[in-house]
Structures are given as C-alpha cells and as structure tokens.
Design an enzyme around this catalytic site. Structure first.
Site, mmCIF file in Angstrom:
data_model
loop_
_atom_site.group_PDB
_atom_site.id
_atom_site.type_symbol
_atom_site.label_atom_id
_atom_site.label_comp_id
_atom_site.label_asym_id
_atom_site.label_seq_id
_atom_site.Cartn_x
_atom_site.Cartn_y
_atom_site.Cartn_z
ATOM 1 N N HIS A 1 0.811 -1.218 0.000
ATOM 2 C CA HIS A 1 0.000 0.000 0.000
ATOM 3 C C HIS A 1 0.845 1.270 0.000
ATOM 4 O O HIS A 1 0.333 2.352 -0.275
ATOM 5 C CB HIS A 1 -0.996 -0.002 1.167
ATOM 6 N N ASP B 1 -0.833 -7.448 1.265
ATOM 7 C CA ASP B 1 -0.170 -6.140 1.403
ATOM 8 C C ASP B 1 1.333 -6.332 1.599
ATOM 9 O O ASP B 1 1.871 -6.158 2.699
ATOM 10 C CB ASP B 1 -0.784 -5.375 2.577
ATOM 11 N N SER C 1 4.195 2.275 8.283
ATOM 12 C CA SER C 1 3.744 1.268 7.329
ATOM 13 C C SER C 1 4.917 0.660 6.573
ATOM 14 O O SER C 1 5.847 1.366 6.164
ATOM 15 C CB SER C 1 2.770 1.886 6.322
#
Length: 389
Positions: A198, A243, A339
C-alpha cells in the site's frame, strides 16, 4: 519492592522489611557460555594478553546475563512484578561461569513479602533450557550473518516509543519519495527490501523513490536508488489482502554494524500468541502526528487470531496472511509513517527474524484496535520466487 535472592542465608531478616536483598548464586550452565567454551566456539586464541581480554569478556558476560534474565521474566508469569536484576559477581569455573544475581520484584497484592525460591528456579530452568549467551566480543559476529545486532538487546531498558540506539536495528530502512519519508522497510539482502504494497498505491514509479539507511532520516547514514518495485500480484486496494511488496535497489550495500539484513523465517515457522516482539519505525507518535527524524522502538506482543477476529476487535476483516500484535488496552502501536516497517522476534541464539510487516489498523494505539501485520511466513515462498532469498 520485593527482591528474590539465592546463595546467602537470609532467614533472620524480618518480614516487615520493604526490600529484601540477597544474592542469587545460579549456575548459568546453559545461559552463560563458559570462557573455555567461548574461546572454542568463536576461535579466540589465548595469548599473552588473555588476562585483559578475559576481564573484558567477564564484563560483557555480566551484561549478557542481565539481559537474558530480563527477557526470561518479562515473558514469564511474573512479568507484571519483575523490576530488574543485577549481576553482582561472576566466577569462572571449569566448564561454566557462576553468576551471583540480585533480582528485584514488586510485592504481590496479597501482602506476602516473598516469592518462593522454587517459583524463580522453575521459571529460570524452563526458559533457559535451550538458551545460549551472546558472544562476549560482539565484533566476532560475522557481519554477513543475517539477524545479528552489533549491540546486545537490553530488554527492560527499552522505553517503548523512545529513540533507538545507533546500530540497534540495522535492517530498518526509510522509503522516501522526493526525499520525504513515506514508509518503512526491512533489509533482507544486499539489494532487496521488503515493505507494504500500500506504500506504492498512488505512485509505483521506481525513479521517484529512494532508500535511506541509519537511525536518522536527516542526515542519513547512506542512500540508495530504487531500481524495481514488485507489488504482490493479488494486491487490489482498497482491499487489504496481500499487502506486501519488494524493492530492488542499487548499488548493493556492504553489511556493517549499522547495516545488516534480517533473517527470514521458514514458511513452516510459527510464533505463539503473547510472544514478545518488537516494532521500529520513523512514524508519528500519535494519530494525526508527523513522522519522526529519529528511529523509534517499541516492545509489543503477538495477539492470537481468535482474539483479533472477535467482533469488538476486527471481526472478519482479518484474512489469511494477516495477524495482530500490540495490546488490547492500547498503549504502544505502529502509526502513520511506520507502514511497511518490520515486526521482529529474537530466537534463543540471539538471531532476529522478520515475522510481520506493518500493514494497517484503526488509528494508533486505540483500545481493542491493535496493529495488523502482513504475515511473512505466509508469503515466504513468494519472496523466494522473486528474489531467490
């Protein structure tokens, strides 16, 4: 405070004392590698300077034992009461080293002032059965080896959310676009980084991305250009499945104390709930905050899928290839800017493995909303098929 001790006769001490200090005379046959064994394992030659080197090794062994005892009790049933330990003496013997250790605990709520010796012995015996100590001279660790830190982990000295020490997490990477930090990543080879797919949802042009190494974004230890971005073929936003992405960069890095690759677990490896794991990143300290210039660290725990899939947590949003880590009460968690970064675990040989990739979560540190991570073992074959690692 309550102190559990061994090796001295303290029966005459009165029960009303707030602190009970006594020496722990514990034969660390497995936890502490004897000096003779250390020389053999790491091929250290005893020469005319052996006396000085032995003194240095004893000092390192003292710190090693303190770290290992920290880890043992932090992961035990006494973790809420354990405060610290201190090695007050090390005595080399024929095949091992005897450690005299003072351990400090909070008193139980029941009002009892002491904890039975059998309880501590049982925990130590169970937790150290397959453990081994760090080498006394950390420079002896092969820098080509994966998952090795140049400095030992001092578990109970990590204040979650605080800046990490230089070289503490040498596999941490900052992914940047236009020299601005966007996501974290993990070094898995001298030309490969693994991160979250992502991170490239809006821009997957390799020419617009760079990698930064070191514990600060500015100034960086070094930078590398991104040559290729490989997103998982089944990643389809806004869905959160699959992901994971790989980043190939150039030129290759030379491994050092500050730049090392993490180990990847076998596909069949499993990590039980409540295991202690660590997250690192340059992300915000609170929801809506800004990324940080200094790398930060936090100690969290794996949460079982049974709990994570409960209705009041994430329900059916948890799919195959995902798992949760953190604390249901909130506290420490990954946040914006973390992330793609690593969730790592240490084995009993002090080797670190990447088990999770920061993926998603509701806000940051919210009650009943722990961090959700991409499960590395689930995608281990995919990683190997793309990188050969």
């Amino acid at each position: 405070m309550e102190v559990a001790g061994y090796g001295t006769h303290n029966r005459d001490l009165k029960q009303w004392m707030v602190t009970l200090l006594s020496a722990l005379s514990l034969m660390m046959v497995v936890v502490t590698i004897g000096l003779l064994a250390l020389f053999l394992v790491f091929d250290i030659q005893v020469n005319s300077n052996s006396g000085q080197k032995s003194s240095n090794q004893l000092k390192d062994l003292q710190e090693t034992n303190e770290n290992l005892v920290d880890e043992i009790f932090i992961d035990s049933a006494l973790n809420n009461r354990y405060i610290k330990n201190h090695v007050v003496g090390l005595t080399p013997e024929e095949d091992d080293t005897k450690a005299d250790i003072v351990m400090v605990f909070q008193p139980p709520a029941t009002g009892r002032r002491t904890v039975g010796k059998k309880t501590h012995h049982s925990i130590l015996d169970q937790k150290t059965r397959n453990a081994r100590a760090l080498p006394a001279d950390v420079s002896l660790v092969q820098v080509k080896d994966c998952g090795k830190r140049a400095i030992p982990l001092i578990a109970n000295r990590i204040v979650s959310g605080n800046p990490a020490a230089k070289g503490a997490w040498p596999w941490q990477v900052s992914l940047q676009r236009s020299n601005i930090h966007q996501c974290g990543g993990t070094l898995i080879g001298n030309m490969w980084v693994v991160t979250a797919a992502h991170c490239f949802r809006t821009n997957s042009n390799p020419r617009q991305w760079t990698l930064s190494f070191g514990t600060t974004i500015n100034p960086p230890l070094m930078k590398r250009d991104v040559r290729r971005i490989i997103m998982h073929e089944r990643y389809r936003p806004p869905a959160r499945d699959h992901d994971i992405a790989l980043v190939q960069f150039s030129p290759r890095v030379t491994f050092s104390d500050e730049v090392r690759r993490i180990c990847l677990p076998e596909p069949s490896a499993s990590f039980p709930p409540n295991s202690t794991v660590y997250i690192t990143g340059f992300g915000a300290l609170y929801y809506g905050g800004e990324s940080q210039n200094e790398l930060r660290e936090a100690r969290v725990q794996i949460i079982s899928n049974d709990i994570c899939k409960k209705r009041h947590v994430y329900g059916n949003e948890i799919k195959r290839g995902m798992f949760c880590a953190g604390f249901l009460e909130g506290n420490y968690d990954a946040c914006r800017g973390d992330s793609g970064g690593p969730l790592v675990i240490r084995d009993n040989k002090d080797t670190w493995y990447l088990i999770g990739i920061v993926s998603w979560g509701d806000n940051c540190g919210q009650k009943n909303k722990p961090g959700v991570y991409t499960q590395v073992t689930y995608y281990r074959h995919w990683i190997a098929s793309k990188t050969g690692l």
